[in-house]
Design a protein around this motif. Structure first.
Motif, PDB file in Angstrom:
ATOM      1  N   TYR A 136       0.844  -1.191   0.000  1.00 34.86           N
ATOM      2  CA  TYR A 136       0.000   0.000   0.000  1.00 34.86           C
ATOM      3  C   TYR A 136       0.884   1.246   0.000  1.00 34.86           C
ATOM      4  N   PHE A 137       0.319   2.335  -0.461  1.00 37.77           N
ATOM      5  CA  PHE A 137       0.961   3.641  -0.286  1.00 37.77           C
ATOM      6  C   PHE A 137      -0.143   4.675  -0.178  1.00 37.77           C
ATOM      7  N   TYR A 138       0.165   5.757   0.515  1.00 40.30           N
ATOM      8  CA  TYR A 138      -0.824   6.821   0.685  1.00 40.30           C
ATOM      9  C   TYR A 138      -0.115   8.112   1.048  1.00 40.30           C
ATOM     10  N   ASN A 139      -0.812   9.199   0.812  1.00 40.28           N
ATOM     11  CA  ASN A 139      -0.334  10.509   1.225  1.00 40.28           C
ATOM     12  C   ASN A 139      -1.074  10.831   2.523  1.00 40.28           C
ATOM     13  N   PRO A 140      -0.369  10.929   3.654  1.00 41.49           N
ATOM     14  CA  PRO A 140      -1.063  11.141   4.927  1.00 41.49           C
ATOM     15  C   PRO A 140      -1.850  12.449   4.987  1.00 41.49           C
ATOM     16  N   LYS A 141      -1.517  13.413   4.130  1.00 42.07           N
ATOM     17  CA  LYS A 141      -2.239  14.692   4.130  1.00 42.07           C
ATOM     18  C   LYS A 141      -3.597  14.576   3.436  1.00 42.07           C
ATOM     19  N   THR A 142      -3.724  13.614   2.525  1.00 36.41           N
ATOM     20  CA  THR A 142      -4.963  13.521   1.752  1.00 36.41           C
ATOM     21  C   THR A 142      -5.722  12.210   1.966  1.00 36.41           C
ATOM     22  N   ALA A 143      -5.098  11.214   2.593  1.00 36.63           N
ATOM     23  CA  ALA A 143      -5.750   9.905   2.781  1.00 36.63           C
ATOM     24  C   ALA A 143      -6.952  10.034   3.716  1.00 36.63           C
ATOM     25  N   LYS A 144      -8.044   9.401   3.318  1.00 37.48           N
ATOM     26  CA  LYS A 144      -9.272   9.454   4.124  1.00 37.48           C
ATOM     27  C   LYS A 144      -9.479   8.172   4.922  1.00 37.48           C
ATOM     28  N   SER A 145      -8.764   7.133   4.573  1.00 37.19           N
ATOM     29  CA  SER A 145      -8.939   5.841   5.233  1.00 37.19           C
ATOM     30  C   SER A 145      -8.076   5.737   6.485  1.00 37.19           C
ATOM     31  N   LYS A 146      -8.729   5.477   7.601  1.00 38.74           N
ATOM     32  CA  LYS A 146      -7.975   5.252   8.843  1.00 38.74           C
ATOM     33  C   LYS A 146      -7.332   3.861   8.819  1.00 38.74           C
ATOM     34  N   TRP A 147      -7.952   2.925   8.085  1.00 36.84           N
ATOM     35  CA  TRP A 147      -7.423   1.571   8.017  1.00 36.84           C
ATOM     36  C   TRP A 147      -6.026   1.561   7.419  1.00 36.84           C
ATOM     37  N   VAL A 148      -5.823   2.257   6.295  1.00 40.71           N
ATOM     38  CA  VAL A 148      -4.517   2.222   5.635  1.00 40.71           C
ATOM     39  C   VAL A 148      -3.426   2.804   6.533  1.00 40.71           C
ATOM     40  N   SER A 149      -3.769   3.792   7.334  1.00 39.81           N
ATOM     41  CA  SER A 149      -2.759   4.384   8.221  1.00 39.81           C
ATOM     42  C   SER A 149      -2.446   3.478   9.415  1.00 39.81           C
ATOM     43  N   SER A 150      -3.220   2.407   9.571  1.00 38.55           N
ATOM     44  CA  SER A 150      -2.928   1.454  10.649  1.00 38.55           C
ATOM     45  C   SER A 150      -1.958   0.359  10.201  1.00 38.55           C
ATOM     46  N   ARG A 151      -1.626   0.330   8.926  1.00 36.11           N
ATOM     47  CA  ARG A 151      -0.731  -0.696   8.384  1.00 36.11           C
ATOM     48  C   ARG A 151       0.714  -0.406   8.791  1.00 36.11           C
ATOM     49  N   GLN A 152       1.538  -1.454   8.836  1.00 38.08           N
ATOM     50  CA  GLN A 152       2.946  -1.325   9.197  1.00 38.08           C
ATOM     51  C   GLN A 152       3.700  -0.545   8.116  1.00 38.08           C
ATOM     52  N   VAL A 153       4.321   0.560   8.504  1.00 34.85           N
ATOM     53  CA  VAL A 153       5.061   1.404   7.559  1.00 34.85           C
ATOM     54  C   VAL A 153       6.370   0.707   7.178  1.00 34.85           C
ATOM     55  N   THR A 154       6.650   0.672   5.870  1.00 34.45           N
ATOM     56  CA  THR A 154       7.903   0.079   5.377  1.00 34.45           C
ATOM     57  C   THR A 154       8.920   1.154   5.014  1.00 34.45           C
ATOM     58  N   VAL A 155       8.440   2.268   4.461  1.00 34.51           N
ATOM     59  CA  VAL A 155       9.339   3.361   4.075  1.00 34.51           C
ATOM     60  C   VAL A 155       8.497   4.603   3.777  1.00 34.51           C
ATOM     61  N   VAL A 156       9.104   5.766   3.940  1.00 35.86           N
ATOM     62  CA  VAL A 156       8.463   7.031   3.555  1.00 35.86           C
ATOM     63  C   VAL A 156       9.351   7.657   2.492  1.00 35.86           C
ATOM     64  N   ILE A 157       8.747   7.969   1.337  1.00 35.07           N
ATOM     65  CA  ILE A 157       9.487   8.592   0.236  1.00 35.07           C
ATOM     66  C   ILE A 157       8.670   9.780  -0.252  1.00 35.07           C
ATOM     67  N   GLY A 158       9.247  10.955  -0.162  1.00 35.64           N
ATOM     68  CA  GLY A 158       8.527  12.163  -0.574  1.00 35.64           C
ATOM     69  C   GLY A 158       7.259  12.327   0.239  1.00 35.64           C
ATOM     70  N   ASN A 159       6.122  12.507  -0.437  1.00 35.91           N
ATOM     71  CA  ASN A 159       4.842  12.687   0.234  1.00 35.91           C
ATOM     72  C   ASN A 159       4.090  11.378   0.464  1.00 35.91           C
ATOM     73  N   HIS A 160       4.693  10.259   0.094  1.00 33.35           N
ATOM     74  CA  HIS A 160       4.004   8.969   0.212  1.00 33.35           C
ATOM     75  C   HIS A 160       4.570   8.129   1.348  1.00 33.35           C
ATOM     76  N   VAL A 161       3.652   7.501   2.068  1.00 35.15           N
ATOM     77  CA  VAL A 161       3.996   6.488   3.067  1.00 35.15           C
ATOM     78  C   VAL A 161       3.705   5.148   2.437  1.00 35.15           C
ATOM     79  N   PHE A 162       4.663   4.229   2.488  1.00 28.91           N
ATOM     80  CA  PHE A 162       4.486   2.877   1.951  1.00 28.91           C
ATOM     81  C   PHE A 162       4.340   1.926   3.127  1.00 28.91           C
ATOM     82  N   ALA A 163       3.457   0.944   2.978  1.00 24.26           N
ATOM     83  CA  ALA A 163       3.130   0.067   4.104  1.00 24.26           C
ATOM     84  C   ALA A 163       2.789  -1.335   3.610  1.00 24.26           C
ATOM     85  N   LYS A 164       2.721  -2.260   4.597  1.00 23.08           N
ATOM     86  CA  LYS A 164       2.300  -3.623   4.256  1.00 23.08           C
ATOM     87  C   LYS A 164       1.281  -4.133   5.270  1.00 23.08           C
TER      88      LYS A 164
END
Length: 196
Positions: free
Chosen positions: A168-196
C-alpha cells in the motif's frame, strides 16, 4: 534444378534471418565491460533474482564477453505501459525512488495471494465500490506516461522480489482511510507512506 534449389533455400534463409538472430537477441546477452547483473536486469526488464537463478550466478562476478541467458519476461509491453501510466499519475512530482516504489507496490500485489494476479487486474481492482487507485477513478490513468515513469517501471521489474514487501501507499495529508494508516510502515518517500 536451380529453381528448386531457390525455392528450398529462400524459406530457410528467410526463416534464419527473421527468427534465428531475433531469438538469440531476445534470449541471450553478451556482457560488456562495466556491466552488472543489476544493469542487465533493468535493461531487459526482468527480476534480478530470476536473472541470477537462470544463470546460476550466486556472486556479482561477470566477465566481458560472457553470455547470459535472459529469462522470458512475463510482463507484456501493454502492461508495462499501463503500469507506467499509473506511476505517472500517482507519483507526479515525487522523487524517482517514489515512482519506483509505486510500481513495486503493484508488482508486490500481483505476487501476493490476497490480490489479483495480473498488473491490469490489480490496477483496475474495485473493493467496496471504490477503485484501489485514484487515477483509475478520475481518469488520469489514461494520460501518457513520461520517460521517467517508464524507467521507474523497468527498475521496479528488476527489483521484483526484493525489498520490504510494500502493498500500500498513501499521502497522509490527503488519505481518508484510517485503516490504511494502521498498516505497518515500510518506508516514507517524498509525500508517500508505503506500508504492508
Amino acid at each position: 534444378m536451380k529453381k528448386i534449389r531457390k525455392w528450398i533455400l529462400a524459406p530457410v534463409l528467410c526463416g534464419a534471418f527473421l527468427f534465428g538472430g531475433h531469438a538469440d537477441a531476445a534470449t541471450t546477452h553478451t556482457v560488456k565491460p562495466g556491466e552488472t547483473l543489476w544493469k542487465i536486469a533493468k535493461q531487459h526488464g526482468v527480476p534480478l533474482k530470476q536473472l541470477q537463478k537462470q544463470n546460476n550466478k550466486y556472486t556479482d562476478l561477470l566477465f566481458p564477453g560472457e553470455k547470459l541467458v535472459i529469462p522470458n519476461s512475463t510482463i507484456s509491453a501493454s502492461e508495462k505501459d499501463l503500469l507506467a501510466r499509473l506511476v505517472h499519475a500517482e507519483a507526479k512530482g515525487e522523487p524517482y525512488a517514489g515512482k519506483v516504489a509505486v510500481a513495486t507496490v503493484v508488482l508486490n500485489r500481483v505476487d501476493h495471494p490476497d490480490f489479483p494476479d495480473t498488473i491490469r487486474a490489480v490496477i483496475y481492482e474495485r473493493s467496496g465500490g471504490h477503485y484501489a487507485f485514484t487515477p483509475v477513478q478520475n481518469g488520469t490513468i489514461n494520460e501518457p506516461a513520461d520517460r521517467e515513469s517508464y524507467r521507474a517501471v523497468e527498475e521496479a521489474l528488476a527489483f521484483r522480489g526484493l525489498g520490504n514487501g510494500s502493498l500500500y501507499f498513501y499521502n497522509p495529508k490527503t488519505a481518508k482511510s484510517k485503516w490504511v494508516s494502521s498498516r505497518q510502515v515500510t518506508v516514507v518517500i517524498g509525500n508517500h507512506v508505503f506500508a504492508k
